[in-house]
Scaffold this motif. Structure first.
Motif, PDB file in Angstrom:
ATOM      1  N   PRO A 109       0.798  -1.240   0.000  1.00  0.00           N
ATOM      2  CA  PRO A 109       0.000   0.000   0.000  1.00  0.00           C
ATOM      3  C   PRO A 109       0.828   1.286   0.000  1.00  0.00           C
ATOM      4  O   PRO A 109       0.260   2.369   0.036  1.00  0.00           O
ATOM      5  N   THR A 110       2.157   1.180  -0.039  1.00  0.00           N
ATOM      6  CA  THR A 110       2.997   2.378   0.092  1.00  0.00           C
ATOM      7  C   THR A 110       4.039   2.482  -1.030  1.00  0.00           C
ATOM      8  O   THR A 110       5.239   2.322  -0.788  1.00  0.00           O
ATOM      9  N   PRO A 111       3.613   2.769  -2.253  1.00  0.00           N
ATOM     10  CA  PRO A 111       4.585   2.877  -3.350  1.00  0.00           C
ATOM     11  C   PRO A 111       5.588   4.000  -3.141  1.00  0.00           C
ATOM     12  O   PRO A 111       6.714   3.924  -3.631  1.00  0.00           O
ATOM     13  N   GLU A 112       5.216   5.015  -2.371  1.00  0.00           N
ATOM     14  CA  GLU A 112       6.125   6.152  -2.160  1.00  0.00           C
ATOM     15  C   GLU A 112       7.399   5.743  -1.417  1.00  0.00           C
ATOM     16  O   GLU A 112       8.418   6.418  -1.525  1.00  0.00           O
ATOM     17  N   HIS A 113       7.369   4.634  -0.694  1.00  0.00           N
ATOM     18  CA  HIS A 113       8.572   4.157  -0.005  1.00  0.00           C
ATOM     19  C   HIS A 113       9.662   3.711  -0.980  1.00  0.00           C
ATOM     20  O   HIS A 113      10.808   3.550  -0.579  1.00  0.00           O
ATOM     21  N   TRP A 114       9.307   3.529  -2.239  1.00  0.00           N
ATOM     22  CA  TRP A 114      10.249   3.051  -3.249  1.00  0.00           C
ATOM     23  C   TRP A 114      10.784   4.165  -4.138  1.00  0.00           C
ATOM     24  O   TRP A 114      11.535   3.909  -5.076  1.00  0.00           O
ATOM     25  N   MET A 115      10.429   5.418  -3.866  1.00  0.00           N
ATOM     26  CA  MET A 115      10.846   6.535  -4.726  1.00  0.00           C
ATOM     27  C   MET A 115      12.355   6.633  -4.865  1.00  0.00           C
ATOM     28  O   MET A 115      12.869   6.738  -5.970  1.00  0.00           O
ATOM     29  N   GLY A 116      13.068   6.646  -3.769  1.00  0.00           N
ATOM     30  CA  GLY A 116      14.514   6.781  -3.815  1.00  0.00           C
ATOM     31  C   GLY A 116      15.174   5.628  -4.541  1.00  0.00           C
ATOM     32  O   GLY A 116      16.097   5.827  -5.338  1.00  0.00           O
ATOM     33  N   TYR A 117      14.710   4.420  -4.273  1.00  0.00           N
ATOM     34  CA  TYR A 117      15.257   3.230  -4.925  1.00  0.00           C
ATOM     35  C   TYR A 117      15.123   3.332  -6.444  1.00  0.00           C
ATOM     36  O   TYR A 117      16.081   3.133  -7.189  1.00  0.00           O
ATOM     37  N   ILE A 118      13.921   3.664  -6.910  1.00  0.00           N
ATOM     38  CA  ILE A 118      13.678   3.748  -8.354  1.00  0.00           C
ATOM     39  C   ILE A 118      14.442   4.916  -8.968  1.00  0.00           C
ATOM     40  O   ILE A 118      15.017   4.795 -10.058  1.00  0.00           O
ATOM     41  N   ALA A 119      14.493   6.047  -8.278  1.00  0.00           N
ATOM     42  CA  ALA A 119      15.195   7.224  -8.802  1.00  0.00           C
ATOM     43  C   ALA A 119      16.687   6.949  -8.975  1.00  0.00           C
ATOM     44  O   ALA A 119      17.324   7.509  -9.869  1.00  0.00           O
ATOM     45  N   ASN A 120      17.254   6.071  -8.160  1.00  0.00           N
ATOM     46  CA  ASN A 120      18.683   5.767  -8.229  1.00  0.00           C
ATOM     47  C   ASN A 120      19.021   4.661  -9.224  1.00  0.00           C
ATOM     48  O   ASN A 120      20.188   4.323  -9.393  1.00  0.00           O
ATOM     49  N   LYS A 121      18.042   4.096  -9.848  1.00  0.00           N
ATOM     50  CA  LYS A 121      18.260   3.067 -10.875  1.00  0.00           C
ATOM     51  C   LYS A 121      18.096   3.709 -12.248  1.00  0.00           C
ATOM     52  O   LYS A 121      17.672   4.844 -12.377  1.00  0.00           O
ATOM     53  N   ASP A 122      18.408   2.956 -13.273  1.00  0.00           N
ATOM     54  CA  ASP A 122      18.263   3.466 -14.637  1.00  0.00           C
ATOM     55  C   ASP A 122      16.965   2.989 -15.284  1.00  0.00           C
ATOM     56  O   ASP A 122      16.949   2.608 -16.452  1.00  0.00           O
ATOM     57  N   TYR A 123      15.889   3.001 -14.535  1.00  0.00           N
ATOM     58  CA  TYR A 123      14.604   2.617 -15.110  1.00  0.00           C
ATOM     59  C   TYR A 123      14.060   3.770 -15.936  1.00  0.00           C
ATOM     60  O   TYR A 123      13.929   4.884 -15.455  1.00  0.00           O
TER      61      TYR A 123
END
Length: 160
Positions: free
Chosen positions: A53-67
């Motif tokens: 229920p908390t996609p915002e917890h993954w913001m930093g992780y995704i921002a630091n990848k090359d997705y």
């Protein structure tokens, strides 16, 4: 008018796409995104996040990848039949339909647009039958989820 969801996914998915399943595992069909992401993770698809229920917890992780792309999988009340599958842009979702996580998703998408390499976000939406308390998917939503999982299994571009 939306084109066929399978065709849209084939055009959208590539090696730089992260698939994020969101939803509450305690609210029947709202858990469909988590169910799909968990299943894809177990079969060896690349870049899958079971966000709950908390996609915002993954913001930093995704921002630091090359997705370059994010595919959010979630239950969305868009007025279809239970188990119906569609793909929407994030702006379409917020303007027209009931997405239980819409405010956190907008923060999430705004952050990724500014801080990360993400150029495009889509929502793979499954119309729920019920969002009442419960830990099982309803039959129509379960069938839709399994259809999506089979489709992803067939895509060589996301398999290990």
């Amino acid at each position: 008018m939306h084109m066929n969801w399978k065709r849209e996914l084939k055009e959208f998915i590539n090696k730089n796409t992260v698939i994020m399943g969101i939803g509450s595992e305690l609210k029947s069909d709202d858990r469909v995104g988590v169910y799909i992401a968990d299943s894809l993770s177990r079969i060896g698809c690349y870049h899958v996040i079971v966000a709950g229920p908390t996609p915002e917890h993954w913001m930093g992780y995704i921002a630091n990848k090359d997705y370059g792309r994010v595919l959010i999988v979630d239950a969305v009340i868009f007025g279809g039949k239970p188990g119906e599958i569609r793909i929407f842009g994030i702006d379409e979702i917020s303007e027209k339909f009931g997405l239980t996580h819409s405010s956190s998703l907008h923060l999430f998408c705004d952050f990724l647009a500014k801080e990360g390499s993400v150029e495009s976000v889509r929502v793979l939406a499954i119309e729920p039958e019920t969002l009442e308390l419960g830990t099982e998917l309803t039959p129509l939503v379960g069938e839709a989820a399994d259809q999506i999982i089979r489709f992803f299994k067939s895509l060589s571009s996301i398999s290990k």
